[in-house]
Design a protein around this motif. Structure first.
Motif, PDB file in Angstrom:
ATOM      1  N   GLN A   8      40.819  12.584 -67.129  1.00 33.53           N
ATOM      2  CA  GLN A   8      39.476  12.431 -68.181  1.00 33.53           C
ATOM      3  C   GLN A   8      39.660  13.246 -68.506  1.00 33.53           C
ATOM      4  N   GLY A   9      39.212  12.349 -70.036  1.00 40.04           N
ATOM      5  CA  GLY A   9      39.513  12.927 -71.825  1.00 40.04           C
ATOM      6  C   GLY A   9      39.071  12.107 -73.030  1.00 40.04           C
ATOM      7  N   ILE A  10      38.399  13.073 -73.702  1.00 40.38           N
ATOM      8  CA  ILE A  10      38.106  12.351 -75.307  1.00 40.38           C
ATOM      9  C   ILE A  10      39.425  11.698 -75.809  1.00 40.38           C
ATOM     10  N   VAL A  11      39.098   9.984 -76.309  1.00 38.32           N
ATOM     11  CA  VAL A  11      39.522   9.491 -76.853  1.00 38.32           C
ATOM     12  C   VAL A  11      40.108   9.353 -78.146  1.00 38.32           C
ATOM     13  N   ALA A  12      41.099   9.798 -78.841  1.00 38.65           N
ATOM     14  CA  ALA A  12      41.260   9.648 -80.272  1.00 38.65           C
ATOM     15  C   ALA A  12      41.901   8.055 -80.406  1.00 38.65           C
ATOM     16  N   PRO A  13      41.339   7.796 -82.167  1.00 41.24           N
ATOM     17  CA  PRO A  13      41.546   6.370 -82.159  1.00 41.24           C
ATOM     18  C   PRO A  13      42.676   5.959 -82.984  1.00 41.24           C
ATOM     19  N   LEU A  14      43.688   5.613 -83.255  1.00 41.44           N
ATOM     20  CA  LEU A  14      44.090   5.321 -84.772  1.00 41.44           C
ATOM     21  C   LEU A  14      45.144   3.796 -84.031  1.00 41.44           C
ATOM     22  N   ASP A  15      44.125   3.332 -85.591  1.00 44.52           N
ATOM     23  CA  ASP A  15      43.531   1.574 -85.423  1.00 44.52           C
ATOM     24  C   ASP A  15      45.318   1.237 -86.539  1.00 44.52           C
ATOM     25  N   ARG A  16      46.566   1.427 -85.468  1.00 47.30           N
ATOM     26  CA  ARG A  16      47.387   1.425 -86.742  1.00 47.30           C
ATOM     27  C   ARG A  16      48.229   0.750 -85.333  1.00 47.30           C
ATOM     28  N   ALA A  17      48.979  -1.109 -86.019  1.00 45.48           N
ATOM     29  CA  ALA A  17      50.722  -0.746 -85.068  1.00 45.48           C
ATOM     30  C   ALA A  17      51.913  -0.180 -85.635  1.00 45.48           C
ATOM     31  N   ASN A  18      52.714  -0.266 -85.111  1.00 43.57           N
ATOM     32  CA  ASN A  18      54.432  -0.072 -85.479  1.00 43.57           C
ATOM     33  C   ASN A  18      54.071   1.495 -86.080  1.00 43.57           C
ATOM     34  N   VAL A  19      53.419   1.775 -85.411  1.00 42.04           N
ATOM     35  CA  VAL A  19      53.254   3.005 -85.446  1.00 42.04           C
ATOM     36  C   VAL A  19      54.777   4.556 -85.088  1.00 42.04           C
ATOM     37  N   ASP A  20      56.305   4.080 -86.220  1.00 41.59           N
ATOM     38  CA  ASP A  20      57.045   4.750 -86.291  1.00 41.59           C
ATOM     39  C   ASP A  20      56.937   6.349 -85.543  1.00 41.59           C
ATOM     40  N   THR A  21      58.491   7.239 -85.241  1.00 37.28           N
ATOM     41  CA  THR A  21      58.706   7.930 -84.886  1.00 37.28           C
ATOM     42  C   THR A  21      58.766   8.972 -85.959  1.00 37.28           C
ATOM     43  N   ASP A  22      59.067   8.528 -87.139  1.00 38.98           N
ATOM     44  CA  ASP A  22      59.138   9.645 -88.782  1.00 38.98           C
ATOM     45  C   ASP A  22      57.269   9.822 -88.679  1.00 38.98           C
ATOM     46  N   LEU A  23      56.715   9.094 -88.349  1.00 40.04           N
ATOM     47  CA  LEU A  23      54.868   9.112 -88.140  1.00 40.04           C
ATOM     48  C   LEU A  23      54.667  10.089 -87.436  1.00 40.04           C
ATOM     49  N   ILE A  24      55.328  10.094 -86.467  1.00 40.71           N
ATOM     50  CA  ILE A  24      54.161  10.967 -85.199  1.00 40.71           C
ATOM     51  C   ILE A  24      54.800  12.494 -85.512  1.00 40.71           C
ATOM     52  N   ILE A  25      56.398  12.219 -85.761  1.00 36.45           N
ATOM     53  CA  ILE A  25      57.297  13.445 -86.236  1.00 36.45           C
ATOM     54  C   ILE A  25      57.950  13.262 -86.990  1.00 36.45           C
ATOM     55  N   PRO A  26      57.059  14.189 -88.530  1.00 42.46           N
ATOM     56  CA  PRO A  26      58.598  13.644 -89.911  1.00 42.46           C
ATOM     57  C   PRO A  26      59.711  14.376 -88.962  1.00 42.46           C
ATOM     58  N   LYS A  27      60.936  13.905 -89.645  1.00 35.59           N
ATOM     59  CA  LYS A  27      61.901  13.971 -89.927  1.00 35.59           C
ATOM     60  C   LYS A  27      62.584  15.350 -90.101  1.00 35.59           C
ATOM     61  N   GLN A  28      61.932  16.054 -91.403  1.00 27.45           N
ATOM     62  CA  GLN A  28      62.271  17.616 -91.454  1.00 27.45           C
ATOM     63  C   GLN A  28      61.708  18.516 -90.391  1.00 27.45           C
ATOM     64  N   PHE A  29      61.205  17.998 -89.300  1.00 30.34           N
ATOM     65  CA  PHE A  29      60.905  18.731 -88.541  1.00 30.34           C
ATOM     66  C   PHE A  29      61.047  19.053 -87.072  1.00 30.34           C
ATOM     67  N   LEU A  30      62.815  17.893 -87.184  1.00 29.37           N
ATOM     68  CA  LEU A  30      63.895  17.929 -86.307  1.00 29.37           C
ATOM     69  C   LEU A  30      64.913  19.323 -86.003  1.00 29.37           C
TER      70      LEU A  30
END
Length: 216
Positions: A8-30
């Motif tokens: 049970q928790g607070i909801v955060a809305p990310l109103d985007r389609a096609n959210v890719d993994t590079d947007l989730i965590i960019p490549k320079q942090f890998l």
């Protein structure tokens, strides 16, 4: 791995389609494979106005006040809702690591990229697929109510809204079992630890050369 039963928790809305993994965590942090240290750079390109790099002091960076995760009403959110094809792009497991470390245990969307979907289960997160109409309803309710919360009941396979509406979702029985019991791949293997030890002892007797040391 932490068990997932009821969230049970607070909801955060990310109103985007096609959210890719590079947007989730960019490549320079890998560069790291420790599974930790990625939460501060989740959605880095959206959260900050400058370009991020590993080891940076994020407290001194200019933030994007328009981005949902930087808005006070969504602080402490543990449930993320988004649009179709969430987690597309490269197969980096760092994406669920970053989401999980930030505090998200559930992502709700109409559809997910296959590899990201599988990686979520392996890291103690629950990806929930609801219809586009149901997700749209959640977006509207979230926008209308500050501190909007959902209850995710894995055992019942339900997403419950504050008004009492329950949306059923499907989940593979084996994956459900693993989440409910906090079992990742290592945990599953350790369940057979006694059998593994017995097999090794048996092998030492029947094929001792397998365990013989190689002489230089």
């Amino acid at each position: 791995m932490k068990k997932y039963t009821v969230e049970q928790g607070i909801v955060a809305p990310l109103d985007r389609a096609n959210v890719d993994t590079d947007l989730i965590i960019p490549k320079q942090f890998l560069k790291s494979i420790k599974r930790t240290g990625f939460g501060d750079n989740l959605f880095d390109e959206l959260r900050y106005l400058d370009e991020g790099y590993p080891g940076q002091d994020n407290s001194k960076r200019p933030i994007n006040t328009e981005f949902v995760l930087n808005q006070p009403r969504y602080q402490g959110a543990s449930i993320l809702i988004s649009r179709a094809n969430f987690g597309c792009g490269s197969s980096r497991e760092h994406a669920p690591w970053a989401l999980n470390e930030y505090g998200f245990r559930t992502v709700i969307a109409p559809s997910f990229a296959d590899i990201f979907f599988n990686n979520c289960f392996k890291n103690g997160m629950l990806p929930v697929i609801l219809s586009e109409e149901q997700v749209e309803q959640l977006f509207k309710e979230c926008a209308a109510t500050e501190g909007y919360q959902l209850t995710i009941d894995l055992d019942a396979q339900e997403v419950r809204t504050p008004s009492g509406t329950a949306f059923k979702f499907e989940v593979d029985p084996f994956r459900k079992h693993c989440l409910l019991n906090g079992l990742d791949d290592i945990g599953l293997t350790l369940q057979a630890a006694d059998d593994i030890r017995a097999y090794e002892e048996n092998t030492k007797q029947s094929r001792p050369w397998v365990f013989a040391e190689i002489q230089a």
